[in-house]
Write a protein that holds these residues in place. Structure first.
Motif, PDB file in Angstrom:
ATOM      1  N   MET B 161       0.742  -1.187   0.030  1.00 17.52           N
ATOM      2  CA  MET B 161      -0.060  -0.082  -0.037  1.00 17.52           C
ATOM      3  C   MET B 161       0.752   1.355   0.067  1.00 17.52           C
ATOM      4  O   MET B 161       0.653   2.116  -0.834  1.00 17.52           O
ATOM      5  CB  MET B 161      -1.033   0.087   1.413  1.00 17.52           C
ATOM      6  N   THR B 189      -7.547   5.064   0.367  1.00 12.42           N
ATOM      7  CA  THR B 189      -7.245   4.000   1.383  1.00 12.42           C
ATOM      8  C   THR B 189      -7.055   4.759   2.687  1.00 12.42           C
ATOM      9  O   THR B 189      -6.553   6.039   2.822  1.00 12.42           O
ATOM     10  CB  THR B 189      -5.656   3.450   1.221  1.00 12.42           C
ATOM     11  N   ALA B 273      -3.337   1.190   5.796  1.00 11.61           N
ATOM     12  CA  ALA B 273      -2.212   1.019   5.386  1.00 11.61           C
ATOM     13  C   ALA B 273      -1.123   0.980   6.512  1.00 11.61           C
ATOM     14  O   ALA B 273      -0.162   0.277   6.445  1.00 11.61           O
ATOM     15  CB  ALA B 273      -1.554   1.990   4.341  1.00 11.61           C
TER      16      ALA B 273
END
Lengths: 291, 429
Positions: B161, B189, B273
């Protein structure tokens, strides 16, 4: 005469063990609390007598007043929410209904569920990202109404109150239904013969006849709300930022979180005094001398 | 009715408790086969590799020492400290008991409940670094020996990520971290999983290290002794980092309604993440993530203008056992023998196998997971104080709740610093 003397002695004798247990485990700790409330004590080192300092500090403690305000909200929500709703449902259910048992069980279910289970379940339902309420609101296109229910100081208290009301409706429902079933059928029949309609029967006969039960319910409700702890402890732990903290929770955190046994005891003493006062006022208002 | 039930329950509990208590003291006095009996109170109730290592070491000790028998009494963690303090107040402590460092050990040492370890301190000379031992000293005297180091501020991240957001290596500075946060948000994210319902993570995990980066490690002792102030602009800047990160949407939006383990769950599930946590998260992460090569551990970034050591991480020494000051003669000898045996290489090796960071240098085999090795290596930069192990319970409560208020926009960093200073001053009066 001789006989009744003997009997009263027997009653005293029979009550003695219970009285002893009650004194040791209820009265004495309360008196001890009074004693500790005059001390500065971390539970470990020597106690220092500080007189009424703890109370002086308490009266200036914003967080304590905040917790009392929240507690009053819980009391109001319980008395004005639980009791009327329970009464209303009880009146509805108090007829020859099919599946009555089923409804009664459904209603009573929250009462027998563990509070921890309730707290966690409702906590999940209130979750901002994937909780039931917000998912529902977003699904029907009301995204704007989705809230960070427990994570926002504006919404946390109302959200918690909904759960509190929901949890105990069942208890009062069952109490009211029991009272309603104790009303003699003849009385109601007589009223009907005299031409009273449903409305009048309910207002003029049913309600007055169960009024004592309603008062008891209100008092139970108040004392229960003043002690409220477990639900909030698990659901929010008083947060965010003290917005759902109630007196018992504040007392617990001060005593066992910060090791201020004296100060914590002073809070307990105030809770005690406040509860007594409130119940005294309520019984006077409702016209019954229970104390 | 409920009230009566409560009292009854309480009565039963009390009887059970006192029964346990007297049982314990009987055990102490009667030595069954001539062996010296020692009772040890712990909170090792959970079935964790760390606890198993402790218990096995004690079992081995009992086997190898016929003249000494150590009996463990385990008490659940959340009740342990209350019970310990209550018993200490009644001068009814067991022979040996688990303790926590710093501000939590202080009242016991101050009240004379614990036995100084001076006679046997040579055992650990040049073995355990002073920085780890210091946690269990009061007034220059050593009262317990640590078994592990609990680092409180590590950054766990998903390499893929972070790479997708355009970062080949993990950010070294705060400015880079902010850029990463923004890039992750742009990519949809959630950057960091945070569960601050229990209000300590922002303080223990974040501020303990961030504030040290800004102010340096002398700051806390100075402030507490009255020489410095919490209103120091550098400390305020460190609080402002939390404010800034919240405004950057660095965290999941339900940060104040989920707890630490739920947040870790989000990270493990791949929803975010990064996750900032301590060394306690290593075990659960190793257990639950299959693609371990994708998980990295990074130290906290450095902050421009900070006065602290940018390579140090907040942490505290744990797993310590203290001795009762009532121990005398034969029993004291036996307890010293036990301490020397317990805090030695075999235990530390077992702990390393359980992925616990230890305060001594132990040879690490190749089979130890990379995540653990990286975390272990980060400790070499030195450890700085953890706030809640240093501050008084009152100040801890203030900063915990204050940081939560900052994330809600109810309080500014300046207001929190001012409040803490006021409480600090009134405590010194």
């Amino acid at each position: 005469m001789h006989n009744s003397m003997k009997r009263s002695w027997f009653i005293v004798l029979g009550l003695l063990p219970a009285l002893l247990v009650y004194t040791v485990f209820a009265i004495l700790p309360i008196l001890q609390s009074f004693y500790y409330s005059l001390m500065e004590w971390d539970g470990f080192s020597d106690m220092v007598f500080v007189g009424l300092d703890n109370f002086k500090e308490l009266f200036q403690d914003e967080l304590f007043w905040n917790s009392m305000k929240n507690n009053v909200l819980v009391v109001l929500a319980s008395v004005l929410g639980q009791v009327p709703i329970a009464l209303f449902i009880a009146l509805l259910l108090n007829r020859k209904l099919k599946g009555l048992k089923f409804f009664r069980t459904i209603g009573f279910l929250p009462v027998v569920l563990s509070t921890v289970v309730i707290s966690i379940t409702w906590g999940l339902m209130y979750n901002f990202e994937d909780g039931l309420f917000n998912v529902f609101l977003r699904t029907v296109g009301l995204d704007a109404l989705a809230q960070n229910w427990l994570g926002d100081t504006t919404w946390s208290m109302p959200s918690v109150l909904v759960t509190v009301i929901w949890q105990f409706i069942g208890l009062y429902l069952v109490i009211f239904m029991a009272a309603l079933q104790n009303i003699p059928e003849e009385v109601l029949e007589a009223a009907r013969m005299d031409g009273a309609n449903e409305w009048t029967t309910t207002w003029k006969i049913t309600l007055p006849m169960i009024w004592d039960t309603v008062i008891v319910a209100v008092i139970l409700c108040i004392s229960g709300s003043l002690k409220t702890f477990d639900l909030l402890y698990v659901m929010t732990n008083g947060g965010p930022a003290h917005s759902t903290e109630v007196m018992a929770l504040y007392m617990f955190n001060q005593t066992f979180g910060q090791f201020q046994y004296g100060y914590g005891s002073a809070i307990s003493v105030l809770i005690f005094a406040f509860s007594l006062l409130l119940i005294f006022v309520v019984t006077r208002l409702l016209g019954k001398k229970m104390l | 009715m409920k009230h009566v039930m409560n009292s009854l329950l309480f009565a039963v509990l009390l009887i059970a408790l006192t029964a346990c208590g007297s049982g314990g003291s009987e055990q102490q006095s009667e030595a069954s086969d001539g062996a010296v009996e020692l009772t040890l109170w712990t909170d090792w109730t959970e079935d964790r590799p760390e606890n198993t290592a402790y218990k096995q070491t004690i079992e081995k000790f009992n086997q190898e020492h016929e003249d000494i028998k150590v009996t463990i009494e385990a008490i659940p963690h959340d009740q342990y400290e209350t019970k310990l303090r209550t018993q200490a107040a009644g001068k009814q402590l067991p022979d040996m008991f688990r303790v926590w460092p710093g501000a939590r050990l202080e009242p016991l040492a101050k009240g004379g409940a614990t036995l100084p370890l001076d006679p046997i301190m040579d055992t650990w000379k040049d073995v355990i670094p002073e920085s780890a031992l210091k946690a269990y000293q009061y007034d220059g005297t050593q009262y317990a020996i640590p078994a592990n180091i609990s680092l409180t501020s590590l950054i766990y991240y998903r390499k893929d990520m972070v790479a997708d957001a355009g970062f080949e290596t993990f950010p070294k500075t705060y400015d880079e971290l902010k850029a990463l946060i923004t890039a992750l948000n742009d990519a949809g994210t959630t950057p960091i999983a945070l569960g601050n319902k229990s209000i300590w993570p922002l303080q223990s995990v974040y501020i303990s290290t961030i504030a040290d980066r800004f102010t340096g490690s002398d700051f806390l002792p100075n402030v507490l002794s009255g020489e410095g102030t919490f209103e120091n602009p550098l400390f305020v800047d460190s609080l402002a980092v939390i404010d800034e990160m919240t405004k950057l949407n660095a965290f999941n939006s339900d940060l104040n309604t989920i707890d630490e383990s739920q947040a870790r769950g989000k990270f493990i599930a791949g929803d975010t993440a990064m996750h900032f946590a301590g060394s306690w998260a290593i075990g659960p992460i190793l257990d639950s993530i299959e693609d371990l090569d994708n998980i990295g551990v990074a130290p906290f970034p450095s902050f421009a203008g900070g006065e602290g050591d940018p390579s140090a991480i907040a942490g505290s020494a744990g797993g310590a056992i203290a001795l009762s000051s009532q121990l005398e003669g034969e029993k004291q000898e036996a307890a010293f023998t036990f301490m020397k045996y317990f805090y030695s290489d075999p235990l530390y090796q077992e702990l390393v196998k359980a992925n616990i960071v230890v305060p001594v240098e132990v040879e690490v085999g190749d089979d130890v997971p990379a995540v653990y090795q990286e975390a272990n290596a980060l400790m070499q930069g030195g450890i700085t104080p953890v706030y809640d192990a240093t501050l008084s319970p009152e100040l801890t409560d203030l900063i915990n709740n204050g940081l939560q208020s900052i994330t809600l926009g109810d309080m500014t960093p300046e207001e929190l610093a001012k409040k803490m200073q006021e409480a600090n001053e009134s405590a010194q009066e």
